[in-house]
Design a protein around this motif. Structure first.
Motif, mmCIF file in Angstrom:
data_model
loop_
_atom_site.group_PDB
_atom_site.id
_atom_site.type_symbol
_atom_site.label_atom_id
_atom_site.label_comp_id
_atom_site.label_asym_id
_atom_site.label_seq_id
_atom_site.Cartn_x
_atom_site.Cartn_y
_atom_site.Cartn_z
ATOM 1 N N SER A 55 -4.211 -1.180 2.654
ATOM 2 C CA SER A 55 -3.908 -0.283 3.776
ATOM 3 C C SER A 55 -4.038 1.191 3.410
ATOM 4 C CB SER A 55 -2.504 -0.565 4.308
ATOM 5 O OG SER A 55 -1.539 -0.269 3.320
ATOM 6 N N GLY A 56 -4.973 1.516 2.562
ATOM 7 C CA GLY A 56 -5.200 2.915 2.205
ATOM 8 C C GLY A 56 -5.959 3.659 3.283
ATOM 9 N N ARG A 68 -4.932 3.612 7.379
ATOM 10 C CA ARG A 68 -3.546 4.097 7.349
ATOM 11 C C ARG A 68 -3.482 5.600 7.544
ATOM 12 N NH1 ARG A 68 0.554 5.451 3.730
ATOM 13 N NH2 ARG A 68 -0.816 5.269 1.950
ATOM 14 N N ASP A 102 -0.752 -5.737 2.861
ATOM 15 C CA ASP A 102 -0.676 -4.813 1.732
ATOM 16 C C ASP A 102 0.555 -5.209 0.929
ATOM 17 O OD1 ASP A 102 -1.886 -1.812 1.016
ATOM 18 O OD2 ASP A 102 0.139 -2.174 0.252
ATOM 19 N N LYS A 108 2.582 -3.369 -0.448
ATOM 20 C CA LYS A 108 3.675 -2.469 -0.071
ATOM 21 C C LYS A 108 3.961 -2.658 1.415
ATOM 22 C CE LYS A 108 2.679 1.011 -3.544
ATOM 23 N NZ LYS A 108 2.260 2.399 -3.789
ATOM 24 N N HIS A 168 3.520 0.302 3.759
ATOM 25 C CA HIS A 168 2.128 0.666 4.048
ATOM 26 C C HIS A 168 1.515 -0.302 5.059
ATOM 27 C CE1 HIS A 168 1.434 3.149 0.122
ATOM 28 N NE2 HIS A 168 2.450 3.584 0.850
ATOM 29 N N GLU A 228 2.965 0.575 8.415
ATOM 30 C CA GLU A 228 2.409 1.829 8.929
ATOM 31 C C GLU A 228 1.015 1.621 9.511
ATOM 32 O OE1 GLU A 228 1.223 6.277 7.304
ATOM 33 O OE2 GLU A 228 2.628 5.066 6.140
#
Length: 157
Positions: free
Chosen positions: A14-15, A20, A50, A52, A55, A58
């Motif tokens: 999810s970078g 994101r 993800d 995290k 993340h 989000e």
């Protein structure tokens, strides 16, 4: 991959490139996986994963994705996507790619570079060649308007 009215897509990682963080585009090009999927009428973005949780949440909230997970294998098993985007760190590509192949995902869209070493890339290519999965690696922005204009200028001269 058989033709159908809508394909289910899921994003692993999810970078920024996943979606994101919104990436600016002066030309209106879709510069994230989520943005491209959401803009396409034949694709339904059904899940993201993800490690995290914050993340993953989000990304899901930003793009109105109905489900998010911290375990991509659980996500794949649960939603059975037609397409997965692999947007994890490069050193994690091989594991996620090979697991996606084993899960018989019909199409994989993997971020660049395919791998962080040649040996892994060759193994990944061989496994993909031996599967029925359609694989695309995001090396070029061939649909980006800037690149289209540059090509037109080069061809014209």
């Amino acid at each position: 991959m058989t033709s159908r009215s809508r394909y289910k897509a899921a994003i692993i990682g999810s970078g920024s490139i996943a979606g994101r963080v919104a990436l600016p585009s002066k030309t209106g090009d879709r510069l994230t996986h989520a943005g491209a999927y959401k803009a396409h009428s034949k694709i339904q973005l059904v899940a993201s994963a993800d490690i995290k949780s914050s993340h993953a949440k989000e990304l899901a909230e930003r793009w109105n994705i109905p489900k998010y997970y911290t375990d991509y294998l659980e996500m794949i098993k649960d939603v059975r996507p037609d397409i997965v985007s692999i947007c994890v760190d490069t050193n994690e590509h091989k594991e996620v790619f090979m697991q996606s192949l084993r899960s018989k995902i019909p199409a994989i869209f993997c971020e660049k570079p395919l791998s962080d070493n040649l040996s892994s890339a060759v193994k990944m290519q061989k496994a993909a060649d031996e599967s029925d999965t359609i694989v695309s690696i995001n090396y070029h922005r061939r649909w980006n308007q800037t690149f289209k204009q540059l090509k037109q200028k080069l061809v014209a001269n």
